[in-house]
Design an enzyme around this catalytic site. Structure first.
Site, PDB file in Angstrom:
ATOM      1  CG  ASP A   1      -1.817   1.183   1.325  1.00  0.00           C
ATOM      2  OD1 ASP A   1      -2.678   1.318   0.447  1.00  0.00           O
ATOM      3  OD2 ASP A   1      -1.665   1.986   2.265  1.00  0.00           O
TER       4      ASP A   1
ATOM      5  CD  GLU B   1      -2.494   2.446  -3.396  1.00  0.00           C
ATOM      6  OE1 GLU B   1      -3.514   3.134  -3.531  1.00  0.00           O
ATOM      7  OE2 GLU B   1      -1.800   2.461  -2.367  1.00  0.00           O
TER       8      GLU B   1
END
EC number: 2.4.1.18
Length: 729
Positions: A405, A458
């Site tokens: 993330d 990401e």
């Protein structure tokens, strides 16, 4: 029995003060069993509130020696053997026999300490945290924690009335590790560390390497011991041989608490696994399952990096869920959050009274927009904590991939910061060189140890080489989320069809860079929250047109180069924006508009099946050889067409009409003569389309068109997609 006469058993006043204040770096040097000059052994123990303490000397027929109290609940005796136990009497009805925790050697060896200091201990969870173990034939739990700035640390828990004076830990020198083995404690015990700072504060902290926790809002760490027996040896063996770059990968992203509320890991192992299998997804992706204090963070503000959240069950029950997916041939990806962590007092923040896991300079150590601390990626022990954590999930939970993330926030020192709020690197630039080194180390270590495991970034910027191997100075990820494709595509589809011709570049631009990285195409949870509305709500028009829009959107996604990801509920066009506080709106598939959602679900299932069985749609996802344009410039008609090529020679013509008008007898160039069979039509009656009549087998003419030597003519219904597979005549 009277007291044994003792001498040289007093405690130095300075040591006594430090012990009673839990500020002694080596309580084992005072407490426990120590030889004296006469060949005997002096035993000192602190038993808070005890009425009497006796020493049981020997093992077969123990001799009883009563201890002398010397103040501050400290008891002392001289015995003639180092083999002993303590018999502690609290009252006439409460007497226990225990082993003395201060007679055991450290459970960490010199090699462990060396590797921890170097930041190279890849199995950190086996030496830090709490471990049920047997030492010298005595069962108990070892505790070890990194707190280099503390002046004293103690284990507190439900086994000692949460009193920090009962079990002070010893310092392992310059390593900053504090350690103790406490006999008699078993799995299920709840504990924390009482950390005493140089400024005189006591901080009660959860264990950073705890492998289980209490269920939030409680914040205690829990001693755990796994008894799970894995059944996925066949899956694990074959996983190492798979080249995911050339195999189908269709991911179903799930928030475990809201897919169907009330289900835990054990129930999901039946219901969720069966659903994902029926829908034909190759992988499931869990939004973060590591422990987190606030459910509304969806798991992206982690307090327990080594502990599955207790909201949905035990660590072994999570293993059961993952094992069940593997039994059905479905891979499991987990969201992993190494970028930042919350400021909750009980967790990592200012762990020993000073910045430890976080960078000490607020310009690098805080993300003010998120109210979180940023890891100090330049510190060996912090990198070790995170790299070992990645390995922990792969090894202990058989996770098949880590979706990392917020990578962009790690790479750029000025990410979401104003002028004057960030600190340049040593060369004056905005790149976080230490974070780059960490990501490279993490990826290289994961891939070295676990062939077949995926790492997915990401990353929302144009940082070069995200999916380039570390050997070639890349970051080393396998895949990168294509955020640009996602944003452009959703902007385009939100438009009324009559306006789309002016925005044709939004839908074609992604192919300019489609092969610059190894991409995954995500429609993730981030696209259906914070007032953005659901995908269904973004589609223009009435219910029929919304359904047609989503059918076309999904078909376009599955045809476009790149792996696929849909968030839960999108597969049937959930009407409401997603919330972690409620279950998916399964009732959307019943009622007067239910047929649109039910048939969207069927289309999702059919797309997964067709995608997985069509080499043209997945074997060359990351190579320009797998794609060629047929029609990219017909903005006036909102028409798009391209051919996908498989490594086995399969060819698939993918045709899209993003406009509101059907077009008959539209001519396309194709790369081969022969028959082109329609294998998907999103306008078919089975999907509640117009069911316009289309030829199922279209013969190619030997007439050049669109730069190809052959051509076909087809009808294209409004707001629809068709796939045509080439077969030789």
């Amino acid at each position: 029995m009277g007291f044994q006469p003792v001498s040289h058993t007093a405690i130095d006043d300075h040591d006594r003060t430090l012990l009673t204040q839990c500020r002694h770096h080596d309580p084992h040097s005072i407490y426990g069993c120590h030889p004296d000059e006469q060949g005997n052994f002096v035993v000192r123990t602190r038993q808070l509130g005890a009425h009497k303490v006796e020493i049981l000397v020997g093992t077969k027929t123990p001799k009883v020696v009563e201890c002398q109290p010397i103040g501050d609940d400290i008891f002392v005796a001289v015995i003639d053997s180092p083999e002993y136990q303590l018999r502690v009497t609290w009252s006439e009805e409460n007497t226990v026999v225990v082993d003395d925790p201060y007679r055991f050697l450290p459970t960490l060896g010199e090699l462990d300490i060396h590797l921890l200091r170097e930041g190279r201990h890849e199995r950190l969870w086996e030496v830090l945290g709490s471990r049920v173990r047997t030492v010298d034939g005595v069962s108990g739990v070892s505790f070890a924690v990194w707190a280099p700035n503390a002046v004293g640390v103690a284990v507190i828990g439900d086994f000692c009335g949460w009193n920090p004076n009962q079990f002070p830990m010893r310092s392992m020198g310059e390593s900053g590790i504090w350690e103790i083995f406490i006999p008699g404690i078993t799995a299920g015990a709840v504990y924390k560390y009482a950390i005493h700072t140089g400024e005189g504060w006591r901080l009660d902290k959860a264990d950073p390497v705890a492998r289980a926790t209490e269920e939030p809002p409680r914040t205690g760490s829990v001693v755990t011991e796994s008894s799970y027996v894995w059944k996925d040896s066949e899956w694990m063996s074959q996983r190492a041989t798979i080249d995911y770059m050339s195999t189908p990968m269709s991911v179903y992203e799930v928030h475990l608490g809201s897919w169907r509320q009330g289900l835990g890991y054990r129930e999901l192992a039946t219901e969720l696994v069966a659903y994902v299998k029926e829908m034909g997804y190759t992988h499931v992706e869990f939004m973060p399952v590591a422990e987190h204090p606030f459910g509304g963070s969806w798991g992206y503000q982690v307090s327990g990096y080594y502990a599955p959240t207790a909201r949905w069950g035990t660590p072994d029950e999570l293993k059961l869920l993952i094992d069940a997916f593997h039994a059905e041939g479905i891979g499991v990806i987990m969201d992993w959050v190494p970028a930042h962590f919350p400021k909750d007092d009980f967790a990592l923040g200012r762990f020993d009274g000073q910045p430890l896991y976080e960078h000490p300079d607020w310009r690098r150590g805080e993300q003010q927009d998120w109210g979180t601390y940023v890891f100090n990626f330049g510190r060996n022990e912090v990198r070790n904590f995170l790299v070992a954590n990645a390995l922990y999930w792969l090894e202990e939970f058989h996770i098949d991939g880590l979706r990392v993330d917020a990578v962009a926030s790690m790479l750029y020192l000025d990410y979401s910061r104003k002028e004057g709020e960030w600190l340049p690197n040593e060369f004056g630039g905005r790149e976080n060189l230490e974070a780059v080194q960490f990501l490279q180390e993490m990826n290289a270590t994961v891939h070295k140890n676990h062939a077949g495991v995926l790492t997915i970034a990401e990353e929302s910027t144009s940082w070069p080489g995200v999916t380039t191997p570390t050997d070639f100075n890349g970051l080393g990820f396998n895949l990168k989320w294509n955020m640009g494709w996602m944003n452009d595509t959703l902007v385009y589809f939100k438009l009324d069809p009559i306006h789309r011709s002016w925005h044709h570049n939004d839908i074609t631009f992604s192919l300019v860079y489609a092969f610059s990285e190894n991409y995954c195409l995500p429609f993730s949870h981030d696209e259906v929250v914070h007032g953005k509305g659901s995908l269904w709500a973004r589609m223009p028009g009435d219910a029929w047109n919304k359904a047609a829009g989503l059918r076309t959107l999904f078909a376009y996604m599955y045809a476009h180069p790149g792996k696929k990801l849909l968030f839960q509920g999108q597969e049937f066009g959930q009407v409401l924006e997603w919330s972690e506080a409620r279950s998916l709106s399964w009732d959307d598939m019943v009622g007067w508009e239910g047929e649109y959602h039910e048939t969207l679900q069927q289309l999702s299932k059919d797309l997964n099946r067709l995608y997985s069985t069509s080499p043209a749609l997945h074997t060359q996802d990351h190579s320009p050889a797998g794609f060629s344009w047929v029609k990219s410039d017909d903005a006036a008609n909102n028409i798009l067409a391209f051919v996908r090529y498989g490594l086995d020679g399969e060819k698939m013509l993918c045709v899209f009409n993003f406009g509101g008008t059907s077009i008959d007898n539209y001519k396309f160039g194709v790369p081969e003569s022969g028959n082109w069979q329609c294998v998907l039509n999103t306008d078919a009656g089975v999907y509640v389309g117009t069911n316009a009549i289309l030829e199922q087998n279209v013969a190619a003419w030997d007439t050049g068109w669109d730069g190809y030597d052959h051509s076909i003519t087809v009808n294209i219904p409004a707001m629809s997609a068709q796939y045509y597979r080439w077969t030789e005549l």
